[in-house]
Design a protein around this motif. Structure first.
Motif, PDB file in Angstrom:
ATOM      1  N   PHE A   1       2.230   6.683   8.546  1.00  0.00           N
ATOM      2  CA  PHE A   1       0.896   6.069   8.601  1.00  0.00           C
ATOM      3  C   PHE A   1       0.654   5.257   7.343  1.00  0.00           C
ATOM      4  N   GLU A   2       0.258   4.008   7.498  1.00  0.00           N
ATOM      5  CA  GLU A   2      -0.152   3.224   6.340  1.00  0.00           C
ATOM      6  C   GLU A   2      -1.547   3.675   5.959  1.00  0.00           C
ATOM      7  N   LEU A   3      -1.711   4.012   4.698  1.00  0.00           N
ATOM      8  CA  LEU A   3      -2.969   4.599   4.260  1.00  0.00           C
ATOM      9  C   LEU A   3      -3.943   3.506   3.843  1.00  0.00           C
ATOM     10  N   SER A   4      -5.187   3.717   4.231  1.00  0.00           N
ATOM     11  CA  SER A   4      -6.213   2.758   3.823  1.00  0.00           C
ATOM     12  C   SER A   4      -7.297   3.524   3.075  1.00  0.00           C
TER      13      SER A   4
ATOM     14  N   GLY B   1       0.840  -1.184   0.000  1.00  0.00           N
ATOM     15  CA  GLY B   1       0.000   0.000   0.000  1.00  0.00           C
ATOM     16  C   GLY B   1       0.874   1.232   0.000  1.00  0.00           C
ATOM     17  N   LYS B   2       0.208   2.329   0.230  1.00  0.00           N
ATOM     18  CA  LYS B   2       0.957   3.578   0.316  1.00  0.00           C
ATOM     19  C   LYS B   2       1.148   3.977   1.783  1.00  0.00           C
ATOM     20  N   VAL B   3       2.200   4.716   1.984  1.00  0.00           N
ATOM     21  CA  VAL B   3       2.527   5.144   3.339  1.00  0.00           C
ATOM     22  C   VAL B   3       2.754   6.649   3.338  1.00  0.00           C
TER      23      VAL B   3
ATOM     24  N   ILE C   1       4.015  10.934   0.346  1.00  0.00           N
ATOM     25  CA  ILE C   1       3.303   9.663   0.147  1.00  0.00           C
ATOM     26  C   ILE C   1       4.252   8.752  -0.631  1.00  0.00           C
ATOM     27  N   ILE C   2       4.583   7.633  -0.029  1.00  0.00           N
ATOM     28  CA  ILE C   2       5.513   6.728  -0.714  1.00  0.00           C
ATOM     29  C   ILE C   2       4.907   5.333  -0.826  1.00  0.00           C
TER      30      ILE C   2
END
Lengths: 153, 549
Positions: free
Chosen positions: A116-119, A2-4, A10-11
């Protein structure tokens, strides 16, 4: 993958997620606490809310990433885990993942979380706004970065 | 009282903006019920039986006349023209519209008020003695320490999602009027032999389903460590408190499961890392906050002359009120006045908008523009010159605020109960009404002496029935309301949980049950023995026989 969100960027998540069923943790893989206990050379570990972080504090220098896995946003143990790790001197990436609310990100950040891991549930713009929702706080800052916003005199 | 600076106001204003956003997301369906729940609760907003309920924080019970006027206008504009004082010294509004709550918060912020952490699984409003700063038996004024705790606990990033709610009470006097043994943490300020200020720390007290008297974990802790120590206790609780069952999630259950000694060890392990750190209170920090609570600009009065002025008034009704509802002050020529919110036309603790305005005016005229809320659901004007008491009483009488029953049977504590609260098993207010109607002869009440009667509509015990000399608890039996009576509970000096008398009663039987208990007391008491002392001397058996015999 996912994205972080990390320090304003945003990576793509460069780490593969923890999997308790893995026989061996791949390189650039996050281990569970049990896997890390079996192999303390791992550099990334995932901690669940009900796990004790004190073991990790023995060898913080080796660790580059600790993922705080939040299963239920009502469960506030991750906040104490974050502060525990930072106060013990952990300087690597401290990441929140799982089921947290945008309304909690500034609290998490103030406890030492810096990624933060994005959801799907969280809008990036809203999350970033939430990170600066409060410009002042009563508690002593954890580090120099936020020193200017503390009201504690 | 503590006056806000620009930073305090900034925080409050940002909080209002934050909540406005949360409410908007909820109304637009972006936030589900489940997500919104902890967010609204941390802002004191309940969804209740008939309407939302909003709990407004009154930090350790202190209010300015300006704040009282604002509350009056808010109850008119957003509610039905009255508010309710809770046992934890806060105000509750029973009828606000959900959508308008952010606007209401905006208006509250104009007078430095808010609803922060008045509910939810976080650190709640810190409470204390309603006579703080003026009581002759005071050792240390607790208010500066309450304020330090308020600041430390407000939007604390680590402790906003605890296993359950967390309540702290502080006592600075010889007699405990803050129920510190019934709180998650109870703090008693005291000096050591060398005269250094410190605090006794009690932990794990509480009422609710499992009433527990708090246990001492520190007999004396240097005051400079207050916040780092609280942080250590909270951290242990946050990590180890149960989260699988909300009825077993309070700190009292954890302390009991671990044992006090093991719990103390765990706190000390955390504290060893936090002690002498950033949260250490410097003398300057304490002094800065204490400066907000300096003594009022009292006049130097001649006690004898003041007493003579007072004695001029020989109206027996006034003299009676003077005896019952005023108490001694540390400054000669002044008294502290209990403004009774126990009038027959209103539920215990309720106050109308007009009464709030009236009280604001009386605070301006007679008590340095400040008022207080009390644990017994009354209000206090703490600094009234004795020579002004007759004028004050006359004005209070006109506003139905002079019921002379402070400390007597009908000065009941009563939760909102099934009339308002969705948790309640039973309606507590009609029971309090019936008791008040049955015992309307004040002379009889005075003869009985001080009696604390506390009523809760369910086992969550918001009416603190466990620590009433007489406790009444609403219970549900197959869909019908019944009331269980307990005797011998006590809040101050060797606190005790009351013992259940026996099988429960229907609501209509309660006044007669109380009458029988009181009759038996009058037969059994030795000379001037207080009700509570008689119960502890003879036990509950004689009362049981009378009531069930």
């Amino acid at each position: 993958m996912g994205k972080v969100w990390k320090d304003g960027d945003i990576i793509e998540n460069p780490w593969t997620a923890a999997d308790a069923n893995n026989e061996g943790v791949p390189s650039r893989g996050v281990g569970t606490l049990d896997q890390w206990r079996a192999d303390p050379t791992l550099t990334a570990v995932e901690i669940k809310s009900d796990e004790d972080v004190s073991d990790l504090t023995q060898s913080l220098d080796q660790l580059r990433l600790v993922v705080l896995k939040i299963e239920d946003f009502n469960d506030g143990r991750s906040f104490s885990q974050a502060r525990h790790l930072r106060e013990a001197g952990f300087t690597g990436e401290l990441r929140a993942a799982g089921n947290f609310l945008q309304d909690q990100v500034q609290y998490l950040q103030r406890c030492g979380v810096d990624a933060f891991e994005l959801s799907a549930d969280i809008k990036i713009s809203a999350m970033e706004a939430a990170l600066s929702e409060f410009s002042v706080s009563y508690q002593m800052p954890l580090d120099e970065r936020s020193a200017e916003i503390s009201l504690a005199r | 009282m503590y006056t806000y600076n620009a930073n305090d106001r900034q925080l409050l204003s940002e909080r209002v903006t934050q909540f406005r956003g949360q409410m908007q997301r909820y109304l637009e369906g972006e936030l589900g019920e489940e997500q919104f729940r902890p967010l609204r609760l941390q802002n004191g907003l309940y969804i209740q039986r008939k309407a939302p309920m909003l709990r407004i924080a009154v930090p350790y019970g202190l209010l300015s006349s300006q704040q009282l006027r604002k509350l009056a206008s808010l109850t008119r504009d957003y509610d039905k023209g009255y508010a309710h004082v809770s046992t934890r010294q806060n105000f509750q509004l029973n009828w606000p519209e959900l959508e308008r709550v952010p606007d209401l918060l905006g208006e509250l912020a104009e007078v430095d008020m808010h609803c922060i952490q008045t509910s939810g699984n976080c650190i709640r409003n810190t409470t204390t003695d309603q006579f703080a700063g003026v009581s002759p038996d005071e050792v240390v004024d607790p208010r500066p320490y309450c304020e330090l705790i308020r600041q430390w606990s407000t939007l604390h990033p680590e402790f906003a999602f605890l296993p359950r709610k967390f309540k702290i009470a502080v006592c600075g006097s010889q007699s405990d009027r803050a129920a510190i043994y019934s709180h998650d943490i109870g703090l008693a300020l005291q000096h050591d032999r060398q005269g250094n200020l410190g605090v006794q720390v009690l932990v794990g007290g509480g009422l609710g389903r499992t009433p527990v008297i708090g246990s001492e974990i520190e007999s004396w802790l240097d005051i400079k460590h207050l916040l780092s120590y609280l942080e250590a206790v909270l951290r242990v609780y946050n990590q180890l408190g149960r989260r699988d069952n909300k009825y077993k999630a309070r700190i009292k259950i954890l302390v009991r499961a671990m044992g006090v000694d093991k719990f103390r060890e765990a706190v000390h392990r955390e504290w060893s890392k936090l002690k002498d750190g950033d949260n250490t209170l410097t003398e300057k920090r304490i002094e800065d906050v204490r400066a907000h609570f300096r003594a009022m600009p009292y006049e130097q009065l001649d006690a004898t002359a003041e007493a003579a002025l007072l004695a001029q008034h020989d109206d027996p009704i006034f003299k009676n009120w003077l005896k019952r509802n005023t108490r001694g002050h540390k400054v000669a020529g002044y008294r502290a006045v209990t403004v009774a919110l126990k009038h027959r036309d209103l539920a215990p603790g309720d106050i109308t908008a007009d009464q709030l305005d009236h009280l604001a005016e009386l605070a301006d005229r007679f008590s340095f523009s400040e008022a207080r809320t009390t644990h017994h659901q009354n209000m206090v004007l703490a600094d009234v010159r004795e020579r002004d008491l007759h004028d004050l009483w006359t004005a209070l009488q006109k506003a139905n605020l002079a019921t002379a029953n402070a400390g007597y049977l009908t000065d009941m504590i009563c939760c909102p109960g099934g009339d308002f609260c969705s948790l309640a098993n039973a309606k507590s207010i009609p029971v309090s009404d019936a008791i008040r109607d049955r015992f309307d002869d004040l002379d009889y009440l005075y003869d009985l002496g001080p009696i604390e009667l506390n009523i809760s509509g369910c086992m969550n015990a918001c009416g603190h029935h466990h620590i009433g000399h007489i406790g009444i608890l609403g219970v549900d039996k197959k869909g019908k309301e019944f009331f269980q009576v307990s005797l011998g509970g006590r809040q101050a000096e060797s606190p005790k949980i009351g013992k259940i008398l026996g099988p429960s009663f229907g609501a209509s039987e309660i006044p007669e049950v109380i009458a029988k208990i009181l009759e038996r007391y009058v037969e059994l008491r030795q000379e001037d023995e207080l009700f509570i002392d008689t119960i502890h001397r003879v036990g509950i058996e004689p009362f049981k026989e009378r009531v069930y015999g």
